[in-house]
Design an enzyme around this catalytic site. Structure first.
Site, PDB file in Angstrom:
ATOM      1  N   GLU A 164      30.251  38.519  34.689  1.00  0.00           N
ATOM      2  CA  GLU A 164      31.293  39.323  35.349  1.00  0.00           C
ATOM      3  C   GLU A 164      30.673  40.599  35.910  1.00  0.00           C
ATOM      4  O   GLU A 164      31.194  41.701  35.702  1.00  0.00           O
ATOM      5  CB  GLU A 164      32.401  39.693  34.359  1.00  0.00           C
ATOM      6  CG  GLU A 164      33.293  38.539  33.993  1.00  0.00           C
ATOM      7  CD  GLU A 164      34.593  39.000  33.308  1.00  0.00           C
ATOM      8  OE1 GLU A 164      34.600  40.083  32.712  1.00  0.00           O
ATOM      9  OE2 GLU A 164      35.580  38.265  33.387  1.00  0.00           O
ATOM     10  N   GLU A 186      36.294  31.201  32.388  1.00  0.00           N
ATOM     11  CA  GLU A 186      36.915  31.711  31.165  1.00  0.00           C
ATOM     12  C   GLU A 186      38.420  31.610  31.334  1.00  0.00           C
ATOM     13  O   GLU A 186      39.032  32.448  32.006  1.00  0.00           O
ATOM     14  CB  GLU A 186      36.535  33.178  30.924  1.00  0.00           C
ATOM     15  CG  GLU A 186      35.108  33.371  30.508  1.00  0.00           C
ATOM     16  CD  GLU A 186      34.768  34.845  30.269  1.00  0.00           C
ATOM     17  OE1 GLU A 186      35.683  35.615  29.926  1.00  0.00           O
ATOM     18  OE2 GLU A 186      33.598  35.203  30.450  1.00  0.00           O
TER      19      GLU A 186
HETATM   20  C1  GLA Z   1      35.609  38.848  29.954  1.00  0.00           C
HETATM   21  C2  GLA Z   1      34.195  38.622  29.455  1.00  0.00           C
HETATM   22  C3  GLA Z   1      34.170  37.865  28.145  1.00  0.00           C
HETATM   23  C4  GLA Z   1      35.196  38.416  27.179  1.00  0.00           C
HETATM   24  C5  GLA Z   1      36.562  38.332  27.822  1.00  0.00           C
HETATM   25  C6  GLA Z   1      37.681  38.842  26.946  1.00  0.00           C
HETATM   26  O1  GLA Z   1      36.056  37.797  30.634  1.00  0.00           O
HETATM   27  O2  GLA Z   1      33.420  37.945  30.405  1.00  0.00           O
HETATM   28  O3  GLA Z   1      32.885  38.001  27.605  1.00  0.00           O
HETATM   29  O4  GLA Z   1      34.878  39.726  26.884  1.00  0.00           O
HETATM   30  O5  GLA Z   1      36.576  39.140  28.963  1.00  0.00           O
HETATM   31  O6  GLA Z   1      37.695  38.216  25.736  1.00  0.00           O
END
Ligand code: GLA
Length: 590
Positions: free
Chosen positions: A156, A232
């Site tokens: 991210e 995700e």
């Molecule tokens: C983001 C991050 C993950 C995690 C989620 C929340 O998407 O990429 O590593 O921290 O948020 O759980």
């Protein structure tokens, strides 16, 4: 065309379109003896792939000194054996509610805001780390007969920065180290995140918890071609100490999953099984809205995540609903669930009659004690997880003035001339009563977990400003660090001399044993204890804190043994309780 590849519209395996039904399971959050069970649960839910991050700070505690990087390889082998493909997300930054987002404290302490950029000092460390790490990944790639089908670049990144030179370097580095599997990035489905985090020529995926159609539309605005994947799918969420327990409705999550699949997309459930932040590795957020620059919100020890497979490895209602949604996409009938892990046979209480004050613990297990002009940070003292005792003198004679700490992270239990004077935090940095000189002030400062997300990721711990009497800085500060790692030598911990005085609920190290009949999965209950860490047979179960919402700690069955079990409790504030007990895991959540 043989092998796994990213096609124009779909992922392809040996020339045929294939849908990735993946679930996140972090090997470092599950006791190794239970990996097999959890992986079989993923398969039984209808998944064909497992995804894991790799936490750099766990595997490189000191620069150039690696610790059990082989664990990743063993996990990938276990995934292969379980009949799952694997997606590896090596970071180097992973977020993940993990201490410092996986970046080593020695690294962020040295490079500060230059982390996650093209900075050469930072990249020098990344290059060395990936050089080691990729030797676990490369031989286990799909084109070499292994399970690894894809590898992520950063994490991210568009939620953090915009250094395209850095992202390009990482992608090139992965190739240089022998990664032939497709690479990808993952970002929030927002234009600024995608423009910050995408790399030309590298597959882009999106992370979200609902509204798949809108999210994929946004992604398509940036990438008109290529397979769609939600890397995700947040089917649950995590908890902070002192806040409400967060849940996500199972039916609502199942609907959101169905929408993703109806878009023709692949998915990675985040989390399929969350596990536990053993050994104080939980990270922290900064609240305060979009800027993530507000109060510290440390994450709890459990990473249950309200996931379909709960912290104890059991199927929840979400599991059964997801199974229903996933089943039509499977290659055949779904496998049965594996036999559940052994449960604790009978409750057991620990007798903790040996007590040592914190000063004795510090003397036996702490690092060097030295005087500094101004208080050194945890990073300067090489403390990752743990605490630091700062000692400073208020010169005298002088009349009473307020005593306060500038830049305190995160929490200090303060003693003036040996008498407890209060607990300071970032928000309450001054003692309730003024202090007169001459006085000797001891501040026991604890890190509650380094920030893992947003612009304050990597910020230092400890007293980062100074100790003030009225407005005067108090110089000449002694500091001594106590790393939690010091407790990994059972012999050293046993060697901490017990006090001949009664503990009377004071902070310190409480040691004793619990007699177990029928070892198996259990919870550890600590009614009326305040905050600290617990070890059972040398295994650090993580932080406990009366702030809640978590009230007990998970004890994986393989940690326990028949008969006598050694229990240590490091209580940092003081306790009204005397009992610590092992209990069978609570009834299944519905
Ligand atoms: C983001 C991050 C993950 C995690 C989620 C929340 O998407 O990429 O590593 O921290 O948020 O759980």
């Amino acid at each position: 065309m043989n092998g796994f590849r990213v096609g124009e519209d779909d992922f392809e395996l040996d020339g045929r379109p294939v849908r990735l039904l993946s679930g996140a399971l972090h090997y470092f959050r599950v006791h190794e003896a239970q990996w097999g069970h959890r992986l079989a649960m993923l398969r039984a839910m209808g998944l064909n792939c497992v995804e894991t991050y790799v936490p750099w700070n766990l595997h490189e505690p000191h620069p150039g000194e690696f610790s059990d990087v082989e664990a990743l390889g063993r996990f990938l082998d276990a995934a292969h054996e379980a009949g799952l493909w694997a997606i590896v997300r090596p970071g180097p930054y992973i977020c993940a509610e993990w201490e410092n987002g996986g970046l080593p404290h020695w690294l962020t302490g040295a490079v500060g805001a230059r982390a996650r950029t093209r900075d050469t000092e930072y990249l020098g460390h990344v290059d060395r780390w990936f050089g080691r790490l990729m030797t676990e990944v490369v031989p286990r790639q799909h084109d070499r007969g292994g399970p690894v089908i894809m590898v992520q670049v950063e994490n991210e990144y568009g939620s953090y920065g915009s250094d395209q030179v850095y992202l390009r370097h990482l992608a090139d580095l992965l190739r240089f180290e022998g990664v032939t599997a497709p690479l990808f990035t993952s970002d929030g489905p927002e234009d600024h995140m995608l423009t910050g985090g995408c790399v030309p020529g590298v597959l882009a995926t999106a992370n979200f918890g609902s509204q798949a159609r809108t999210a994929f539309e946004t992604l398509r605005g940036h990438r008109p071609k290529g397979p769609l994947m939600c890397m995700e799918f947040w089917c649950g969420w995590f908890d902070h100490w002192g806040a409400e327990h967060v849940v996500r409705d199972a039916a609502d999550a199942a609907d959101a999953l169905r929408e993703i699949l109806e878009c023709g997309a692949s998915v990675n459930l985040y989390m399929a099984h969350g596990g536990t932040n053993f050994a104080g590795w939980a990270g922290a957020n900064r609240g305060g809205g979009a800027l993530h620059d507000g109060v510290l919100e440390p994450d709890v020890t459990s990473y249950d995540y309200d996931a379909p497979i709960d912290e104890f490895g059991r199927p929840t209602e979400k599991f059964w609903r997801f199974r229903e949604v996933l089943a039509p996409y499977a290659q055949g009938p779904l496998p049965e669930l594996p036999a559940p892990p052994q449960q604790l046979g009978a409750p057991a209480a620990a007798d903790l009659s040996r007590w040592a004050p914190l000063s004795a613990v510090m003397e036996s297990l702490g690092g060097p004690d030295a005087e500094h002009a101004v208080p050194p940070t945890f990073e300067e003292l090489d403390v990752d997880r743990g605490l630091v005792r700062y000692t400073v003198t208020v010169p005298g004679p002088r009349r009473p003035y307020p005593l306060s700490v500038r830049g305190l992270r995160d929490r200090a239990v303060v003693y003036v001339d040996g008498v407890r004077a209060g607990v300071l935090t970032e928000e309450e940095p001054s003692l309730p009563e003024p202090v007169a000189g001459h006085a000797r002030v001891e501040l026991w400062v604890e890190s509650l977990g380094r920030v893992n997300y947003g612009p304050r990721t990597g910020e230092t711990k400890g007293i980062t400003g100074g100790v003030l009497h009225e407005r005067q800085y108090l110089h000449g500060v002694r500091a001594q660090g106590l790393r939690l790692d010091a407790f990994s030598s059972a012999q050293a911990v046993r060697g901490v001399p017990a006090s001949s005085e009664a503990a009377s609920g004071r902070p310190g190290l409480y040691r004793g044993t619990a007699e177990v009949h029928g070892p198996g999965d259990a919870t550890l209950q600590l009614p009326s204890w305040t905050r600290g860490f617990v070890w059972v047979n040398g295994f650090n179960l993580g932080r406990y804190w009366s702030a809640g919402p978590q009230t007990s700690l998970f004890v994986p069955g393989p940690v326990l043994r028949e008969g006598v079990n050694e229990v240590w409790v490091l209580e940092l504030e003081g306790t009204e309780g005397e009992t610590v007990s092992l209990a069978p895991v609570p009834p299944e959540r519905q």
